[in-house]
Design a protein around this motif. Structure first.
Motif, short mmCIF file in Angstrom:
data_model
loop_
_atom_site.label_atom_id
_atom_site.label_comp_id
_atom_site.label_asym_id
_atom_site.label_seq_id
_atom_site.Cartn_x
_atom_site.Cartn_y
_atom_site.Cartn_z
N VAL A 114 0.66 -1.36 0.12
CA VAL A 114 0.06 -0.03 -0.03
C VAL A 114 0.80 1.23 0.15
CG1 VAL A 114 -1.64 1.36 1.41
CG2 VAL A 114 -1.89 -1.55 1.18
N ILE A 115 1.91 1.33 0.76
CA ILE A 115 2.67 2.40 1.06
C ILE A 115 3.42 2.66 -0.30
CG2 ILE A 115 4.91 3.31 2.04
CD1 ILE A 115 3.87 1.95 4.78
N ALA A 116 4.11 1.50 -0.97
CA ALA A 116 4.83 1.48 -2.41
C ALA A 116 3.86 2.27 -3.31
CB ALA A 116 5.42 0.47 -2.58
N GLY A 117 2.63 1.71 -3.43
CA GLY A 117 1.69 2.00 -4.15
C GLY A 117 1.25 3.68 -4.16
N VAL A 118 1.26 4.05 -2.85
CA VAL A 118 0.79 5.46 -2.59
C VAL A 118 2.26 6.36 -3.20
CG1 VAL A 118 0.90 7.37 -1.06
CG2 VAL A 118 -0.73 5.19 -0.84
N VAL A 119 3.38 5.83 -2.64
CA VAL A 119 4.46 6.62 -3.42
C VAL A 119 4.81 6.64 -4.84
CG1 VAL A 119 7.14 6.48 -3.25
CG2 VAL A 119 5.71 6.15 -0.92
N CYS A 120 4.42 5.48 -5.45
CA CYS A 120 4.44 5.43 -6.91
C CYS A 120 3.65 6.19 -7.31
CB CYS A 120 4.35 3.77 -7.34
SG CYS A 120 5.72 2.87 -6.86
N GLY A 121 2.21 6.36 -6.99
CA GLY A 121 1.36 7.28 -7.51
C GLY A 121 1.70 8.95 -7.47
N ILE A 122 2.20 9.28 -6.10
CA ILE A 122 2.88 10.51 -6.21
C ILE A 122 4.07 10.96 -6.97
CG2 ILE A 122 3.86 12.06 -4.45
CD1 ILE A 122 2.40 10.71 -2.37
N VAL A 123 4.71 9.86 -7.39
CA VAL A 123 6.08 9.95 -8.18
C VAL A 123 5.50 10.12 -9.60
CG1 VAL A 123 7.87 8.74 -9.18
CG2 VAL A 123 7.69 8.82 -6.66
N CYS A 124 4.47 9.34 -9.96
CA CYS A 124 3.75 9.34 -11.20
C CYS A 124 3.25 10.77 -11.72
CB CYS A 124 2.73 8.23 -11.38
SG CYS A 124 3.51 6.69 -11.61
N ILE A 125 2.33 11.34 -10.54
CA ILE A 125 1.86 12.51 -10.86
C ILE A 125 3.02 13.72 -10.71
CG2 ILE A 125 0.52 14.47 -9.57
CD1 ILE A 125 -1.01 12.10 -8.13
N MET A 126 4.10 13.53 -9.87
CA MET A 126 4.95 14.58 -10.46
C MET A 126 5.92 14.31 -11.78
SD MET A 126 6.95 14.27 -6.57
CE MET A 126 8.10 15.34 -6.87
N MET A 127 6.04 13.20 -12.23
CA MET A 127 6.50 13.03 -13.57
C MET A 127 5.59 13.80 -14.67
SD MET A 127 8.10 9.13 -13.19
CE MET A 127 8.71 9.19 -14.99
N VAL A 128 4.28 13.40 -14.42
CA VAL A 128 3.33 14.05 -15.47
C VAL A 128 3.52 15.58 -15.28
CG1 VAL A 128 0.91 14.15 -15.78
CG2 VAL A 128 1.86 11.96 -15.30
N ALA A 129 3.40 16.08 -14.08
CA ALA A 129 3.68 17.47 -14.07
C ALA A 129 4.84 17.92 -14.62
CB ALA A 129 3.45 17.85 -12.52
N ALA A 130 6.06 17.39 -14.27
CA ALA A 130 7.16 17.85 -14.99
C ALA A 130 7.12 17.69 -16.31
CB ALA A 130 8.33 16.90 -14.53
N ALA A 131 6.70 16.42 -17.03
CA ALA A 131 6.51 16.56 -18.31
C ALA A 131 5.69 17.43 -18.94
CB ALA A 131 5.76 15.31 -18.92
N ALA A 132 4.61 17.91 -18.36
CA ALA A 132 3.69 19.01 -18.94
C ALA A 132 4.43 20.40 -18.92
CB ALA A 132 2.41 19.16 -17.91
N TYR A 133 4.97 20.48 -17.65
CA TYR A 133 6.07 21.99 -17.69
C TYR A 133 7.03 22.12 -18.78
CZ TYR A 133 9.11 25.16 -15.80
OH TYR A 133 9.81 26.31 -15.72
N GLY A 134 7.76 20.87 -18.86
CA GLY A 134 8.58 20.71 -19.92
C GLY A 134 8.23 20.99 -21.21
N CYS A 135 6.80 20.50 -21.60
CA CYS A 135 6.18 20.71 -22.90
C CYS A 135 5.85 22.42 -23.20
CB CYS A 135 4.98 19.75 -23.32
SG CYS A 135 5.37 18.04 -23.24
N ILE A 136 5.38 22.75 -22.15
CA ILE A 136 4.88 24.09 -22.01
C ILE A 136 5.98 25.01 -22.31
CG2 ILE A 136 3.89 25.97 -20.84
CD1 ILE A 136 2.13 24.01 -19.57
N TYR A 137 7.19 24.77 -21.67
CA TYR A 137 8.44 25.71 -21.82
C TYR A 137 8.97 25.46 -22.86
CZ TYR A 137 13.00 27.31 -20.71
OH TYR A 137 14.49 27.98 -20.67
#
Length: 371
Positions: free
Chosen positions: A312-335
């Motif tokens: 469960v903890i690993a799933g939560v951490v992986c979810g947070i990391v995935c969200i951060m990666m999506v946000a970073a990818a979106a920021y990179g595309c916009i930039y």
């Protein structure tokens, strides 16, 4: 033995005092010989050990005459097949007892009741097919127990209840097919467990013991290979490597069989198998009412619970990391899009700036010429 310390007559007839050094030597010899005064003739005894191994004994020698300082008694490689209940009555100081490589087929209850200081007991390579649940009664100091290479088909409930200090146990080389988890739960200090060379049936009857074994390994204990004989698809496979999900069908079998009553082999839960009752109408009603309690009391091992928490903890951490990666990818595309737009605008402005410089050059030339 009494030492003579009076005056000694010399050859001349005069009395002389005995040498103190000679008296000390005689005293030490007496002290060395005194503990061995009660040693059986077929044994070799020292200050703390009685070795009666390899003598072809068919009956125990007179052990009651052994010195009270005896800590080790060795009786392996003989032909002993029967031991009387009072065989070790006067050996309360005994710490190690070796009865391996004999023909023992039945040990009476309370055989070791007076060996409160015994820490090492070896019954290896005998003909034991069953153990009385009170066999180890009184062995509160036992640390090491070896009952390997016998014909044991089960470990009775209650046999190990008083062995909280046991750290080493060998059940290898017997005829064990399944083990009850409740029989081993008192072994809170166990660190080494040998179970190899047994015809294990890796079905529902072994499920709860597998959970307990995983808990033992999780807290740093050692368990040797426990290879399955049945079913065929698991033959030769170590049950430690069999995922617990393969035993999920046991729960379905319990529900289909009404908690295990009238079920086939391998489909009944341990809590129902441990309580047998004569078939009757009242029994059927009681089984139906107690089946939910049996299921409710089903134990989930600590290792499994921690594994679920870890997932469960690993799933939560992986979810947070995935969200951060999506946000970073979106920021990179916009930039990147903004930078590309900026570069295009910059290229459009460069020719205009070049024309302005060309127009300004003649004026500058005229001003410089006038000057």
């Amino acid at each position: 033995m009494r030492l003579f310390t009076g005056p000694v007559l010399s050859r001349s007839g005069s009395s002389t005092q005995s040498s103190p050094a000679l008296l000390c030597v005689l005293y030490l010899l007496v002290m060395q010989l005194q503990p061995c005064s009660g040693c059986p003739s077929v044994c070799v005894c020292s200050l703390s050990e009685a070795d009666c191994s390899g003598r072809g004994l068919v009956a125990l020698p007179a052990l009651s005459s052994l010195p009270s300082s005896t800590r080790t008694l060795l009786l392996p490689n003989n032909r002993l097949s029967l031991l009387p209940t009072a065989a070790f009555t006067n050996l309360s100081s005994l710490e190690r007892l070796d009865l391996s490589n004999n023909y023992l087929d039945n040990l009476p209850a309370g055989l070791f009741a007076e060996l409160a200081n015994l820490s090492d007991l070896s019954l290896r390579n005998n003909s034991l097919t069953a153990l009385d649940r009170d066999l180890l009664q009184g062995l509160g100091s036992l640390r090491r127990l070896d009952v390997s290479l016998n014909g044991l088909a089960a470990v009775p409930l209650g046999l190990l209840d008083q062995q909280q200090g046991l750290t080493w146990l060998s059940l290898a080389g017997n005829r064990l097919q399944a083990l009850e988890r409740a029989a081993f739960e008192p072994l809170v200090n166990l660190q080494h467990l040998e179970l190899g060379s047994n015809p294990w049936e890796c079905d529902c009857n072994l499920r709860d013991f597998k959970h307990w074994m995983e808990w033992l390994i999780y807290r740093g204990g050692y368990v040797d290979a426990m290879e399955c004989t049945l079913p065929k698809d698991l033959r030769g496979r170590d049950i430690r490597s069999v995922p617990v999900e393969m035993f999920n069908y046991c729960l379905q079998l319990e529900d289909e069989n009404g908690g295990g009553s009238g079920g086939t082999k391998g489909g009944s839960p341990p809590c129902v198998r441990a309580t047998a009752a004569p078939p009757s109408e009242s029994t059927v009603v009681r089984t139906e009412t107690e089946a939910p309690d049996c299921v409710r009391q089903r134990y989930r091992p600590v290792s499994v619970r921690r594994a679920i928490g870890t997932v469960v903890i690993a799933g939560v951490v992986c979810g947070i990391v995935c969200i951060m990666m999506v946000a970073a990818a979106a920021y990179g595309c916009i930039y990147a899009s903004l930078m590309a737009k900026y570069q295009r605008e910059l290229k459009k402005r460069q020719p205009l700036m070049g024309d302005a410089e060309a127009e300004a050059d003649p004026e500058e030339k005229q001003i410089s010429s006038v000057a």
